[in-house]
Design a protein around this motif. Sequence first.
Motif, short mmCIF file in Angstrom:
data_model
loop_
_atom_site.label_atom_id
_atom_site.label_comp_id
_atom_site.label_asym_id
_atom_site.label_seq_id
_atom_site.Cartn_x
_atom_site.Cartn_y
_atom_site.Cartn_z
N ALA A 30 28.37 35.51 43.38
CA ALA A 30 26.96 35.82 43.14
C ALA A 30 26.68 36.23 41.70
CB ALA A 30 26.51 36.93 44.09
N ASP A 31 27.68 36.17 40.83
CA ASP A 31 27.50 36.63 39.45
C ASP A 31 26.38 35.92 38.71
OD1 ASP A 31 29.38 38.60 39.65
OD2 ASP A 31 30.92 37.53 38.51
N ASN A 32 26.15 34.64 38.99
CA ASN A 32 25.12 33.90 38.27
C ASN A 32 23.74 34.01 38.91
OD1 ASN A 32 26.98 33.03 36.35
ND2 ASN A 32 27.55 31.26 37.58
N LEU A 33 23.63 34.76 39.96
CA LEU A 33 22.34 34.96 40.63
C LEU A 33 21.61 36.14 40.00
CD1 LEU A 33 23.47 34.51 44.34
CD2 LEU A 33 22.50 32.79 42.81
N SER A 34 20.36 36.31 40.37
CA SER A 34 19.58 37.45 39.86
C SER A 34 20.19 38.74 40.37
CB SER A 34 18.13 37.34 40.32
OG SER A 34 18.03 37.61 41.71
N PRO A 35 19.95 39.85 39.68
CA PRO A 35 20.52 41.13 40.15
C PRO A 35 20.14 41.47 41.59
CG PRO A 35 19.72 41.37 37.91
CD PRO A 35 19.29 40.00 38.38
N ALA A 36 18.91 41.17 41.99
CA ALA A 36 18.49 41.47 43.37
C ALA A 36 19.25 40.61 44.37
CB ALA A 36 16.99 41.25 43.52
N SER A 65 24.35 26.86 42.03
CA SER A 65 25.16 27.75 41.19
C SER A 65 26.14 28.55 42.04
CB SER A 65 24.24 28.70 40.41
OG SER A 65 24.97 29.68 39.75
N PHE A 66 25.66 29.04 43.16
CA PHE A 66 26.49 29.81 44.09
C PHE A 66 27.63 28.95 44.63
CE2 PHE A 66 27.12 31.59 48.45
CZ PHE A 66 27.47 32.88 48.11
N ALA A 67 27.30 27.72 45.02
CA ALA A 67 28.29 26.80 45.59
C ALA A 67 29.34 26.41 44.55
CB ALA A 67 27.61 25.56 46.14
N GLN A 68 28.94 26.27 43.30
CA GLN A 68 29.90 25.90 42.26
C GLN A 68 30.89 27.03 41.98
OE1 GLN A 68 27.48 24.71 38.94
NE2 GLN A 68 27.13 22.65 39.77
N ALA A 69 30.50 28.26 42.23
CA ALA A 69 31.40 29.40 41.98
C ALA A 69 32.43 29.57 43.09
CB ALA A 69 30.58 30.68 41.83
N LEU A 70 32.13 29.11 44.29
CA LEU A 70 33.00 29.36 45.44
C LEU A 70 34.41 28.79 45.33
CD1 LEU A 70 30.49 29.04 48.41
CD2 LEU A 70 31.58 31.11 47.55
N PRO A 71 34.62 27.53 44.92
CA PRO A 71 35.99 26.99 44.91
C PRO A 71 36.95 27.71 43.96
CG PRO A 71 34.41 25.21 44.82
CD PRO A 71 33.65 26.49 44.64
N GLY A 72 36.45 28.36 42.91
CA GLY A 72 37.32 29.04 41.97
C GLY A 72 37.74 30.42 42.39
N LEU A 73 37.32 30.85 43.56
CA LEU A 73 37.59 32.21 44.03
C LEU A 73 38.83 32.26 44.91
CD1 LEU A 73 33.97 33.11 45.11
CD2 LEU A 73 35.05 33.60 42.94
N GLN A 74 39.38 33.45 45.02
CA GLN A 74 40.42 33.67 46.02
C GLN A 74 39.72 33.95 47.33
OE1 GLN A 74 42.91 36.85 44.70
NE2 GLN A 74 43.73 35.68 42.99
#
Length: 175
Positions: A68-74, A154-163
Amino acid sequence: MNDERPKRGINWTLMSVLLNVFLAGGIASSAWYLWSSSQHAQHHDRPAAQATAGGTGPVKPRSLPAAADNLSPAQRQAFRSGLHEVLRDNAGLTRSSHEGRLEAARLLAAPVLDRAAIDGALARTRAADIEQRERIEAYVMAYAATLPPADRESFAQALPGLQGPFHVTAPRAKP
């Protein structure tokens, strides 16, 4: 009677000193806990691009909340709060999985190997792990469905790089 009075004064003085040391230790440990938890919260609220040492470039996110880092703070806070609630609800499954692993290790170290008991403990551990993973994945998908298309991408693109459950590894080269 004169001998009892100084002993009584020493006892009260000693008790007072011990109480003050105990209170000072409690205050110091509480202050350290509050300071360390605020530092931890500040670190985890920063997007991955800002979390690098020296600002040389973005670091690869490591845990599911980093998606969620690339999402808005809320939105980031909403995702992390919901994920925290799911993990809190899964505490029993986590405990069951941990206890199953401990039981399997204990049974494996026993003088007589009871393969059926070990297999049963590992089966319970796997069942708890799978149920926990299913719950986390269901929450992530339900949350992603609430996002606007650009944020969801953006959220979906971040998921595969996570543990964790969404981690994708590069295929191994064949020899």
